[in-house]
Write an enzyme that holds these catalytic residues in place. Sequence first.
Site, mmCIF file in Angstrom:
data_model
loop_
_atom_site.group_PDB
_atom_site.id
_atom_site.type_symbol
_atom_site.label_atom_id
_atom_site.label_comp_id
_atom_site.label_asym_id
_atom_site.label_seq_id
_atom_site.Cartn_x
_atom_site.Cartn_y
_atom_site.Cartn_z
ATOM 1 N N LYS A 194 8.228 1.727 6.017
ATOM 2 C CA LYS A 194 6.893 2.294 6.264
ATOM 3 C C LYS A 194 6.970 3.790 6.079
ATOM 4 C CE LYS A 194 2.827 0.795 7.776
ATOM 5 N NZ LYS A 194 2.333 -0.592 7.683
HETATM 6 N N1 GLU Z 1 0.156 -1.436 5.008
HETATM 7 C C1 GLU Z 1 0.010 -2.848 4.935
HETATM 8 C C2 GLU Z 1 0.728 -3.524 6.088
HETATM 9 O O1 GLU Z 1 0.886 -2.960 7.134
HETATM 10 C C3 GLU Z 1 0.413 -3.392 3.573
HETATM 11 C C4 GLU Z 1 1.837 -3.229 3.202
HETATM 12 C C5 GLU Z 1 2.140 -3.616 1.759
HETATM 13 O O2 GLU Z 1 1.289 -4.144 1.095
HETATM 14 O O3 GLU Z 1 3.278 -3.353 1.355
HETATM 15 O O4 GLU Z 1 1.074 -4.671 6.040
#
Ligand code: GLU
Length: 476
Positions: A107
Amino acid sequence: MKTKIEPSFRESVDLMFNRAVALMELSPGLEEKIRVCNATYTVRFGVRLRGQIHTFTGYRSVHSEHMEPVKGGIRYSLAVHQDEVEALAALMTYKCALVEAPFGGSKGGLRVDPRAWEEHELEQITRRFAYELIKRDLINPAQNVPAPDMGTGEREMAWIADQYKRMNTTDINYRACVTGKPINAGGIQGRVEATGRGVQYALHEFFRHPEDVQAAHLSGGLDGKRVIVQGLGNVGYHAAKFLREEDGCKIIAIIEHDGGLMNEAGLDVEAVRNWITRHGGVKGYPDATYIPEGARCLEEVCDILVPAAMEGVINIGNAERIKAPLIIEAANGPITAGADDILRQKGTVIIPDMYANAGGVTVSYFEWVKNLSHIRFGRIGRRQEEGRHQLLVNELDRLNHGIGDAWELSPDFKQKYLRGAGELELVRSGLDDTMRSAYQAMREVWHSRQDVTDLRTAAYLVSISRVAASYRAMGL
Ligand code: GLU
């Protein structure tokens, strides 16, 4: 009010993890290996804007590399900090394992208020942040693939992809370095709606199991269910819209940053969204009662509560007063570990974040595959499928003529049956299948083990055992 004993977001995730691994036979070393974040990179960079240098702080955290690339969004918010990014990266690991997206968890976050800057300024900031991450392989199609999260969307992803391309001019797979891109920059149909659509599919699957519905002290299907949605961003908006327009739910309250709207007869999601776009908040919206202290609406009587904004909104300060018998965590970490204990004791059924909001990363996976295969889903087979369907329809017509046109096909049958699936249909079908299978894996653990009394623990058990199996296969 939150009190001091509320753990941080990351501690909250760890507590939930610990509760689950206590029920597993993992070696302590492996347990620790899975729990901890492998690395968090912090960058501070300056950008010259409005005649002076502004310094920004950003993070990219990699939780687990048992599979690569690692995957997870990039968030833009002033509240971003290391603890939050690490908690979110850990959730990505468990989420990907649960929905069998072949990625590790990561993240990112940038401490910035996206509303405080003009578009061209945000582009400069984003490109600079991306540059820092790209040169350390923290954005790379084979190693680390970001996506949108709170405060970012297609536009930022297109800038990141372009920045990567400028720095890797010969990488034929450059588009796979990030997902959630606009269609004309290598995105995929259905990615914007994906997380909200996944929430809807999760509820469809939940309501296919009368035993589970009963555990939440509910009955019947989704039609007519009274729903409260917190946060009308990309996820909350799509979930609310689909539940209302396609499933007959009544959205009786919508909570936003400046307050809540209530209307027992049901709110028009589209109209509220337009109002927010024009006025910056929900205040003043005509067809509802406005509640300045929005968080109060979380405590109203309803059938389903959908927290779709951010972490920690249901905490030890308000959990006791939450009346919803069913909560689906469309956001990441909206229920703290302390609140989770209180709600479980009350018998509230919680469909956990790592499952409920996994629609986004699932469709990101499809986008990444599309980028690597350099072809849109459906391009090869669609017309052939239509041709075969046409054959059958012609044959039916011929047989019907033979018996003097004795029967008639229902009016829209031909039209529906003849149409081969395009990319959007295939994406939705893949997402639906994913949400069904992941739910079934969770519920099997939930119902088959005496010591597992909730879906979150079941979800952790499924995920952790899959991650552990990957590590074992690597010889760890
Ligand atoms: N930000 C989104 C999540 O928390 C999508 C992550 C992604 O598609 O890699 O799942």
